[in-house]
Design a protein around this motif. Structure first.
Motif, short mmCIF file in Angstrom:
data_model
loop_
_atom_site.label_atom_id
_atom_site.label_comp_id
_atom_site.label_asym_id
_atom_site.label_seq_id
_atom_site.Cartn_x
_atom_site.Cartn_y
_atom_site.Cartn_z
N LYS A 394 0.84 -1.20 0.00
CA LYS A 394 0.00 0.00 0.00
C LYS A 394 0.88 1.26 0.00
O LYS A 394 0.55 2.25 -0.65
CB LYS A 394 -0.94 -0.01 1.21
CG LYS A 394 -2.10 -0.98 1.03
CD LYS A 394 -3.27 -0.67 1.96
CE LYS A 394 -4.47 -1.54 1.61
NZ LYS A 394 -5.65 -1.23 2.41
N MET A 395 1.99 1.21 0.71
CA MET A 395 2.91 2.34 0.69
C MET A 395 3.57 2.47 -0.68
O MET A 395 3.95 3.55 -1.11
CB MET A 395 3.97 2.17 1.77
CG MET A 395 3.44 2.23 3.19
SD MET A 395 2.57 3.78 3.56
CE MET A 395 3.87 4.96 3.28
N VAL A 415 -6.23 5.20 -5.12
CA VAL A 415 -6.01 5.22 -3.67
C VAL A 415 -7.29 4.85 -2.95
O VAL A 415 -7.28 4.06 -1.98
CB VAL A 415 -5.50 6.61 -3.21
CG1 VAL A 415 -5.54 6.72 -1.70
CG2 VAL A 415 -4.08 6.84 -3.72
N SER A 416 -8.42 5.38 -3.40
CA SER A 416 -9.70 5.06 -2.79
C SER A 416 -10.04 3.58 -2.96
O SER A 416 -10.47 2.91 -2.01
CB SER A 416 -10.80 5.92 -3.42
OG SER A 416 -12.06 5.58 -2.90
N HIS A 417 -9.82 3.06 -4.17
CA HIS A 417 -10.14 1.66 -4.46
C HIS A 417 -9.31 0.70 -3.62
O HIS A 417 -9.84 -0.27 -3.04
CB HIS A 417 -9.90 1.38 -5.95
CG HIS A 417 -10.06 -0.05 -6.33
ND1 HIS A 417 -11.29 -0.65 -6.52
CD2 HIS A 417 -9.12 -1.03 -6.54
CE1 HIS A 417 -11.12 -1.92 -6.84
NE2 HIS A 417 -9.81 -2.18 -6.87
N PHE A 418 -8.00 0.95 -3.51
CA PHE A 418 -7.11 0.01 -2.85
C PHE A 418 -7.07 0.15 -1.33
O PHE A 418 -6.33 -0.55 -0.66
CB PHE A 418 -5.70 0.09 -3.45
CG PHE A 418 -5.62 -0.55 -4.81
CD1 PHE A 418 -5.66 -1.93 -4.93
CD2 PHE A 418 -5.55 0.23 -5.95
CE1 PHE A 418 -5.61 -2.54 -6.17
CE2 PHE A 418 -5.50 -0.37 -7.20
CZ PHE A 418 -5.53 -1.75 -7.32
N HIS A 421 -8.95 -3.10 -1.19
CA HIS A 421 -8.56 -4.19 -2.08
C HIS A 421 -7.07 -4.45 -1.96
O HIS A 421 -6.29 -3.55 -1.65
CB HIS A 421 -8.91 -3.84 -3.54
CG HIS A 421 -10.38 -3.78 -3.80
ND1 HIS A 421 -11.16 -2.70 -3.45
CD2 HIS A 421 -11.22 -4.67 -4.40
CE1 HIS A 421 -12.42 -2.92 -3.81
NE2 HIS A 421 -12.48 -4.11 -4.39
N LYS A 422 -6.67 -5.68 -2.22
CA LYS A 422 -5.27 -6.08 -2.13
C LYS A 422 -4.45 -5.43 -3.22
O LYS A 422 -4.84 -5.43 -4.40
CB LYS A 422 -5.16 -7.60 -2.22
CG LYS A 422 -3.75 -8.12 -1.96
CD LYS A 422 -3.72 -9.64 -1.93
CE LYS A 422 -2.33 -10.16 -1.62
NZ LYS A 422 -2.30 -11.65 -1.55
N VAL A 423 -3.32 -4.87 -2.84
CA VAL A 423 -2.44 -4.19 -3.79
C VAL A 423 -1.44 -5.19 -4.37
O VAL A 423 -0.78 -5.92 -3.64
CB VAL A 423 -1.67 -3.04 -3.11
CG1 VAL A 423 -0.72 -2.36 -4.10
CG2 VAL A 423 -2.63 -2.02 -2.52
N SER A 424 -1.34 -5.21 -5.68
CA SER A 424 -0.29 -5.95 -6.38
C SER A 424 -0.02 -5.22 -7.68
O SER A 424 -0.85 -4.41 -8.14
CB SER A 424 -0.71 -7.39 -6.67
OG SER A 424 -1.71 -7.43 -7.68
N PHE A 431 -6.50 -2.11 -12.85
CA PHE A 431 -7.41 -1.05 -12.41
C PHE A 431 -7.24 0.20 -13.27
O PHE A 431 -8.24 0.78 -13.73
CB PHE A 431 -7.15 -0.71 -10.94
CG PHE A 431 -8.04 0.37 -10.40
CD1 PHE A 431 -9.34 0.08 -10.01
CD2 PHE A 431 -7.59 1.68 -10.31
CE1 PHE A 431 -10.18 1.08 -9.52
CE2 PHE A 431 -8.42 2.69 -9.83
CZ PHE A 431 -9.72 2.39 -9.44
N ILE A 432 -6.00 0.59 -13.52
CA ILE A 432 -5.75 1.78 -14.35
C ILE A 432 -6.20 1.55 -15.79
O ILE A 432 -6.79 2.45 -16.42
CB ILE A 432 -4.26 2.18 -14.29
CG1 ILE A 432 -3.88 2.61 -12.87
CG2 ILE A 432 -3.96 3.29 -15.30
CD1 ILE A 432 -4.63 3.83 -12.36
#
Length: 441
Positions: A394-395, A415-418, A421-424, A431-432
């Motif tokens: 996330k960072m 930023v709002s979505h994650f 949700h799990k970041v990878s 997403f983009i």
């Protein structure tokens, strides 16, 4: 060899860049602009940076972050950290906040001794060279007085000089082993100057003997300080009742304490884990070392040598549960300076040291050791509870978005979505792409 050049150091900065871009970056039309965009508009400040090293073409920036809320020996600090890696400053800040309400960090200096050596080869009998050393030790020290007088007035100087026989490790190899107290200076230049004078005196005394040692020849190989300083060590620690660990990500405090101690013990016995464990410690240490104008390469080398001092590479930190109390601590060598070098030249270094209360070298040792301990606490806490990737990724999200050249609006939506949700890398990329696809419709 068409890309070689003679007299590169004599070229102006513009000429250096021109040659560099034509010879090695001919297909990048933006190369010159990229190099120049990091020049400082203040010419005096830019010249100062240009003169730190040789063949300067531009500046290389690192972010300077602040980790607040560090309570060290009952005094509160905001610690400056210069580093490019995501989550380091956040983890240190979180650890500082966690321990702020549990008595903070305690730190103490165990020693401030620095070391230098004259390495030489001697082919004669040990008894003869030792007799010569014993007879001339006072003269050797006297020859150093002009160099050490100023340091001695301030309470430092040479603390010991001895002859060391290393012939079991390497044939004919001996040392003049010297220990120093350099106070608030890191002391590299002072130590090396003393060692070179000692080398000259030692060779002169040997050559001037009226009765030469039988078959004995002496050759000085080199004179240099050591960055391994096991006598320049600081200890930092935290401790509290196990029951006070209740905020550790919702885990039962006893279970958390036991898992934490086991994780540290694994790093003590398993070198593969210890290297990564200690790397995390150095994330915190190096960041403050850089921010205060000190030599992080020397600190790294000395720390890792210390980690192997018992014959096996091991953890620099330790943990225990005793009488229902949790204790976590670090002992680490830190040869630092708060005078000399960049500490008096780099404007940000001076500001960072002022932010820390213009500490002495021993006080800075305590602050930096605490930063390393805090970083390690944050890492081990994450590893034994939620896992390291949840917080780290996330960072790291903003870096991934920048790599994808996301717009301001896309970043806000990501930023709002994650948050939920799990970041990878793959998830962020998809997403983009989805955002852009929907925008095009």
């Amino acid at each position: 060899m068409s890309n070689t050049i003679q007299g590169f150091s004599k070229l102006s900065k513009e000429e250096k860049i021109n040659w560099l871009t034509q010879s090695f970056l001919p297909h990048n039309p933006k190369a010159e602009a990229i190099l120049k965009q990091y020049w400082n508009t203040d010419e005096t400040l830019q010249q100062l940076h240009d003169e730190f090293i040789e063949n300067t073409v531009t500046n290389y920036y690192l972010p300077l972050g602040i980790a607040p809320n560090f309570v060290i020996n009952n005094k509160t600090f905001a610690i400056p950290m210069a580093i490019e890696e995501s989550s380091v400053v956040a983890a240190a800040s979180k650890a500082a906040k966690f321990w702020m309400s549990r008595g903070g960090f305690k730190a103490e200096i165990l020693g401030t001794e620095k070391i230098g050596q004259v390495h030489f080869m001697y082919t004669g009998k040990e008894s003869e060279v030792r007799a010569l050393f014993d007879a001339s030790k006072a003269e050797l020290l006297a020859d150093l007085k002009p160099l050490t007088a100023s340091m001695e007035k301030r309470g430092g100087g040479i603390t010991d000089l001895k002859l060391v026989n290393k012939t079991e490790a390497l044939e004919h190899y001996y040392q003049l082993h010297v220990t120093f107290e350099t106070l608030d200076a890191m002391g590299a230049n002072f130590i090396n100057t003393c060692l070179e004078q000692l080398s000259e005196s030692w060779q002169r005394i040997f050559a001037s003997q009226t009765s030469k040692p039988e078959n004995g020849t002496l050759q000085v190989v080199m004179s240099i300080l050591s960055n391994y300083v096991p006598g320049c060590v600081v200890r930092a620690e935290v401790n509290c009742a196990v029951s006070e660990l209740s905020e550790a990500d919702g885990i039962d405090p006893q279970e958390f304490a036991e898992k934490f101690v086991q994780a540290v013990r694994i790093a003590e016995v398993e070198p593969y884990r210890a290297v990564t464990h200690n790397k995390g410690i150095m994330n915190g240490i190096d960041a403050v070392v850089l921010a205060t104008g000190n030599d992080f390469r020397a600190i790294e080398a000395g720390a890792h040598a210390y980690a192997a001092k018992d014959g096996r590479y091991s953890s620099l930190t330790h943990a225990e549960i005793k009488d229902d109390h949790f204790r976590f601590w670090i002992e680490i060598p830190l040869a630092l300076g708060t005078v000399g070098g960049l500490t008096k030249l780099h404007p940000l270094v001076k500001l960072n040291l002022e932010m820390l209360g213009n500490p002495s070298a021993p006080q800075l040792m305590e602050i930096i050791a605490v930063a390393g301990l805090a970083q390690n606490f944050g890492a081990v806490k994450s590893l034994t509870t939620t896992g390291i990737q949840k917080g780290h990724m996330k960072m790291h999200l903003m870096n991934m978005l920048n790599q994808l050249e996301a717009t301001k609006t896309e970043k806000e939506q990501a930023v709002s979505h994650f948050k939920t949700h799990k970041v990878s890398h793959n998830a962020v990329h998809q997403f983009i792409e989805a955002l852009r696809h929907n925008t095009e419709k």
